[in-house]
Design an enzyme around this catalytic site. Structure first.
Site, PDB file in Angstrom:
ATOM      1  N   CYS A 114       0.831  -1.206   0.000  1.00  0.00           N
ATOM      2  CA  CYS A 114       0.000   0.000   0.000  1.00  0.00           C
ATOM      3  C   CYS A 114       0.869   1.261   0.000  1.00  0.00           C
ATOM      4  CB  CYS A 114      -0.910  -0.045   1.228  1.00  0.00           C
ATOM      5  SG  CYS A 114      -1.701   1.500   1.660  1.00  0.00           S
TER       6      CYS A 114
ATOM      7  N   CYS B  60       0.077   3.893   2.684  1.00  0.00           N
ATOM      8  CA  CYS B  60       0.502   3.415   4.005  1.00  0.00           C
ATOM      9  C   CYS B  60       1.949   3.833   4.275  1.00  0.00           C
ATOM     10  CB  CYS B  60       0.376   1.901   4.099  1.00  0.00           C
ATOM     11  SG  CYS B  60      -1.326   1.310   3.922  1.00  0.00           S
TER      12      CYS B  60
END
Length: 89
Positions: free
Chosen positions: A13, A16
């Site tokens: 991600c 993230c």
């Protein structure tokens, strides 16, 4: 009063990875008052489902009574600090 930050993320991600340094900074300042948990949604699907995480990053701030605040997407430090103060950190 126990205050916990649960950081729901995945290694693949991109956003993230943007969230990580913000949470690491917070942990340096709040680490003695707040418990920080990183939860990989790929490895902990049951926990992600329990918290109804549908998008990542998701940051959940909890106190002894349950969820105080929940943020979806990259969240800036000042928003997280406000929620921590509200939770009693």
């Amino acid at each position: 009063m126990t205050v916990t930050i649960k950081d729901f993320y995945a290694d693949w991600c991109g956003p993230c990875k943007t969230q990580d340094p913000i949470l690491e900074d917070l942990e340096e300042d709040y680490g003695d008052r707040v418990t920080f948990e990183k939860i990989d949604v790929d490895e902990n699907e049951d926990v992600a489902n329990e918290y109804q995480v549908r998008s990542i990053p998701t940051v959940v701030i909890e106190d002894d009574d349950g969820v105080v605040e929940r943020f979806v997407g990259v969240t800036q430090r000042d928003q997280l600090e406000d929620a921590l103060e509200e939770a009693g950190a």
